[in-house]
Design a protein around this motif. Structure first.
Motif, PDB file in Angstrom:
ATOM      1  N   LEU A  38       0.852  -1.192   0.000  1.00 39.36           N
ATOM      2  CA  LEU A  38       0.000   0.000   0.000  1.00 39.36           C
ATOM      3  C   LEU A  38       0.885   1.238   0.000  1.00 39.36           C
ATOM      4  CD1 LEU A  38      -2.791  -0.836   2.622  1.00 39.36           C
ATOM      5  CD2 LEU A  38      -2.740  -1.345   0.188  1.00 39.36           C
ATOM      6  N   ARG A  39       0.861   1.972  -1.094  1.00 38.02           N
ATOM      7  CA  ARG A  39       1.637   3.210  -1.225  1.00 38.02           C
ATOM      8  C   ARG A  39       3.087   3.011  -0.746  1.00 38.02           C
ATOM      9  NH1 ARG A  39      -1.545   7.979  -2.090  1.00 38.02           N
ATOM     10  NH2 ARG A  39       0.439   8.979  -2.543  1.00 38.02           N
ATOM     11  N   GLY A  40       3.722   1.930  -1.191  1.00 36.72           N
ATOM     12  CA  GLY A  40       5.129   1.705  -0.902  1.00 36.72           C
ATOM     13  C   GLY A  40       5.428   0.947   0.378  1.00 36.72           C
ATOM     14  N   GLU A  41       4.396   0.570   1.145  1.00 42.09           N
ATOM     15  CA  GLU A  41       4.606  -0.158   2.400  1.00 42.09           C
ATOM     16  C   GLU A  41       3.927  -1.526   2.329  1.00 42.09           C
ATOM     17  OE1 GLU A  41       6.356   0.732   5.028  1.00 42.09           O
ATOM     18  OE2 GLU A  41       6.806   2.814   4.459  1.00 42.09           O
ATOM     19  N   ARG A  42       4.649  -2.571   2.732  1.00 38.39           N
ATOM     20  CA  ARG A  42       4.031  -3.892   2.794  1.00 38.39           C
ATOM     21  C   ARG A  42       2.962  -3.920   3.883  1.00 38.39           C
ATOM     22  NH1 ARG A  42       9.095  -5.387   0.861  1.00 38.39           N
ATOM     23  NH2 ARG A  42       8.938  -6.894  -0.872  1.00 38.39           N
ATOM     24  N   ILE A  43       1.924  -4.706   3.644  1.00 35.80           N
ATOM     25  CA  ILE A  43       0.797  -4.731   4.574  1.00 35.80           C
ATOM     26  C   ILE A  43       1.241  -5.165   5.957  1.00 35.80           C
ATOM     27  CG2 ILE A  43       0.075  -7.104   4.021  1.00 35.80           C
ATOM     28  CD1 ILE A  43      -2.181  -4.051   4.805  1.00 35.80           C
ATOM     29  N   ALA A  47      -0.361  -3.050   9.131  1.00 31.80           N
ATOM     30  CA  ALA A  47      -1.389  -3.640   9.990  1.00 31.80           C
ATOM     31  C   ALA A  47      -0.773  -4.154  11.284  1.00 31.80           C
ATOM     32  CB  ALA A  47      -2.099  -4.773   9.257  1.00 31.80           C
ATOM     33  N   GLY A  48      -1.355  -3.755  12.400  1.00 34.58           N
ATOM     34  CA  GLY A  48      -0.834  -4.134  13.701  1.00 34.58           C
ATOM     35  C   GLY A  48       0.211  -3.186  14.232  1.00 34.58           C
ATOM     36  N   LYS A  49       0.673  -2.269  13.380  1.00 38.36           N
ATOM     37  CA  LYS A  49       1.706  -1.315  13.780  1.00 38.36           C
ATOM     38  C   LYS A  49       1.274   0.129  13.574  1.00 38.36           C
ATOM     39  CE  LYS A  49       5.140  -4.751  12.464  1.00 38.36           C
ATOM     40  NZ  LYS A  49       6.226  -5.128  11.531  1.00 38.36           N
ATOM     41  N   THR A  50       0.239   0.328  12.767  1.00 32.45           N
ATOM     42  CA  THR A  50      -0.243   1.666  12.436  1.00 32.45           C
ATOM     43  C   THR A  50      -1.741   1.744  12.695  1.00 32.45           C
ATOM     44  OG1 THR A  50       1.407   1.809  10.667  1.00 32.45           O
ATOM     45  CG2 THR A  50      -0.391   3.398  10.608  1.00 32.45           C
ATOM     46  N   PRO A  51      -2.210   2.716  13.479  1.00 32.20           N
ATOM     47  CA  PRO A  51      -3.654   2.849  13.691  1.00 32.20           C
ATOM     48  C   PRO A  51      -4.400   3.052  12.370  1.00 32.20           C
ATOM     49  CG  PRO A  51      -2.437   4.227  15.230  1.00 32.20           C
ATOM     50  CD  PRO A  51      -1.436   3.719  14.230  1.00 32.20           C
ATOM     51  N   PHE A  52      -5.662   2.651  12.358  1.00 36.87           N
ATOM     52  CA  PHE A  52      -6.469   2.729  11.153  1.00 36.87           C
ATOM     53  C   PHE A  52      -6.441   4.121  10.534  1.00 36.87           C
ATOM     54  CE2 PHE A  52     -10.871   3.520   9.458  1.00 36.87           C
ATOM     55  CZ  PHE A  52     -10.733   2.789   8.290  1.00 36.87           C
ATOM     56  N   GLU A  53      -6.656   5.156  11.342  1.00 37.46           N
ATOM     57  CA  GLU A  53      -6.686   6.518  10.804  1.00 37.46           C
ATOM     58  C   GLU A  53      -5.352   6.906  10.165  1.00 37.46           C
ATOM     59  OE1 GLU A  53      -9.713   6.383  14.164  1.00 37.46           O
ATOM     60  OE2 GLU A  53      -7.692   5.614  13.798  1.00 37.46           O
ATOM     61  N   ASP A  54      -4.232   6.488  10.780  1.00 36.90           N
ATOM     62  CA  ASP A  54      -2.918   6.805  10.219  1.00 36.90           C
ATOM     63  C   ASP A  54      -2.669   6.030   8.930  1.00 36.90           C
ATOM     64  OD1 ASP A  54      -2.569   8.451  12.366  1.00 36.90           O
ATOM     65  OD2 ASP A  54      -1.080   7.189  13.383  1.00 36.90           O
ATOM     66  N   ALA A  55      -3.168   4.799   8.862  1.00 30.91           N
ATOM     67  CA  ALA A  55      -3.024   4.019   7.637  1.00 30.91           C
ATOM     68  C   ALA A  55      -3.834   4.640   6.501  1.00 30.91           C
ATOM     69  CB  ALA A  55      -3.459   2.573   7.874  1.00 30.91           C
ATOM     70  N   ARG A 173      -6.284  -3.749  13.551  1.00 33.49           N
ATOM     71  CA  ARG A 173      -5.432  -4.533  12.644  1.00 33.49           C
ATOM     72  C   ARG A 173      -6.234  -5.017  11.442  1.00 33.49           C
ATOM     73  NH1 ARG A 173      -0.804  -8.360  13.313  1.00 33.49           N
ATOM     74  NH2 ARG A 173      -0.491  -7.368  15.340  1.00 33.49           N
ATOM     75  N   TYR A 174      -7.432  -5.519  11.692  1.00 35.18           N
ATOM     76  CA  TYR A 174      -8.273  -6.006  10.604  1.00 35.18           C
ATOM     77  C   TYR A 174      -8.634  -4.892   9.625  1.00 35.18           C
ATOM     78  CZ  TYR A 174     -12.502  -7.363   8.134  1.00 35.18           C
ATOM     79  OH  TYR A 174     -13.430  -7.581   7.151  1.00 35.18           O
TER      80      TYR A 174
END
Length: 365
Positions: A38-43, A47-55, A173-174
């Motif tokens: 996603l935009r240069g970052e592996r899922i 997921a599990g490291k970035t809050p939903f809003e930040d993702a 995470r989901y």
């Protein structure tokens, strides 16, 4: 003068298989390597490291308009505004299901000039889902709490209770895991609608129609049906063998794109390890996965059939108390920011999507 096109010599591609119909900066799905970027970052790095809003902010960067830098604050305000859509949902015909009420709630969202369309729609989704679920059960909707995150407030509005931190982190995470996934059926639908110049609410409503189909958004529920039918770890191998012998598909295994393990399945399985382990379904699910992979490798040695995202979606959501009737509507909550990003990207190209067809009917005499 426009030249007439003759499509009679074109070769159809059923399901548009293998055809590239858009260029996108949003997500890359590499089915051979088992990568989702996603935009240069592996899922697995989001997921599990970035809050939903930040993702979502990462996915939307320099693409989807935003009213301010803090997307959590914008989504919180959108949840407060979304309460105005609940009367339309409550007054709808009783026979509407949760998903249909969710779609109705999107269409009934009020206009607010302080928020952009993407913020208003995506931020409102937890309120509308929770209200639809409670109305279905004959309960009164619960007001949102703007001090909470989207995931935490969603769990709060479903039950009225303060959710466990492990459940909030699992749901977060989901939601990040399903944020975007290439040109799946609902995302392509959103891009087609957006290409006509329709607004974001229209495109989201159309994408939801595509998602409701059982071949797209309806798979996690039947995974739980399979787990319930097996019942005990010792029954897994024989039950799976009977299903395969009867020619039936094992839900939660195999994928249209991935030719190896779905990376989202691993991300969700890691999330399960952070939940209380006294749930017998967790051990049962692991036994079923092992038995299924062994049976599929034996029955279909020429095909690489691995665990997909639906399997551990079902197990994780069930473990945090989400009813299976909410699985597809909840998928829409996580995927809507991806739809909105694709709509904006599509409209920036300024091209109406209009594929060709080859006539196979009778000719005039």
């Amino acid at each position: 003068m426009t030249q007439a096109l003759n499509h009679s010599g074109l070769t159809p591609a059923p399901g548009l298989e293998g055809l590239v119909v858009a260029e996108t900066m949003l997500s890359e799905v590499d089915g051979q390597k088992g990568d989702l970027i996603l935009r240069g970052e592996r899922i697995e790095d989001l997921a599990g490291k970035t809050p939903f809003e930040d993702a979502v902010a990462h996915l939307w960067a320099d693409l989807v308009p935003r009213s301010q830098g803090d997307l959590r604050a914008s989504f919180a305000k959108a949840r407060e505004l979304a309460v105005a859509a609940i009367p339309a949902m409550a007054n709808a015909p009783r026979e509407l299901d949760i998903f249909e009420r969710l779609r109705l709630g999107i269409c009934a969202l009020p206009l607010d000039l302080e928020l952009t369309s993407g913020e208003r729609i995506c931020g409102a989704m937890p309120v509308i889902l929770a209200a639809a679920a409670r109305l279905e059960n004959g309960d009164q909707p619960i007001a949102p709490d703007p001090t909470l995150s989207s995931a935490e407030d969603l769990l709060h509005m479903l039950t009225g209770n303060e959710p466990e931190r492990s459940a909030v982190e699992a749901l977060d995470r989901y939601l990040v895991t399903i944020l975007d996934h290439g040109l799946n059926a609902s995302t392509f639908t959103a891009r087609v609608i957006a290409s006509t110049g329709a607004d974001m609410k229209d495109a989201v409503a159309g994408a939801m129609g595509a998602l409701k189909g059982p071949l797209h958004g309806g798979a996690p529920g039947p995974v739980l049906d399979m787990i319930d039918a097996i019942g005990e770890p010792g029954n897994a191998a024989s039950w799976i063998e009977q299903e395969l012998s009867a020619g039936r598909r094992l839900m939660g295994f195999g994928h249209r794109v991935y030719r190896t393990r779905d990376p989202r399945a691993d991300v969700l399985k890691e999330g399960l390890a952070l939940l209380p382990q006294d749930n017998p379904k967790l051990q049962l699910a692991e036994a079923i996965e092992q038995a299924a992979l062994a049976a599929l490798a034996k029955a279909k040695p020429d095909r690489k059939l691995e665990t997909n995202v639906e399997f551990y979606t079902a197990v994780l959501l069930d473990a945090i108390g989400i009813d299976r009737a909410l699985f597809t509507p909840l998928f829409a909550v996580g995927r809507t920011p991806g739809w909105c990003a694709h709509m904006v990207e599509q409209q920036r190209t300024g091209k109406l999507i209009r594929p060709a067809s080859r006539y196979a009917g009778p000719m005039p005499g």
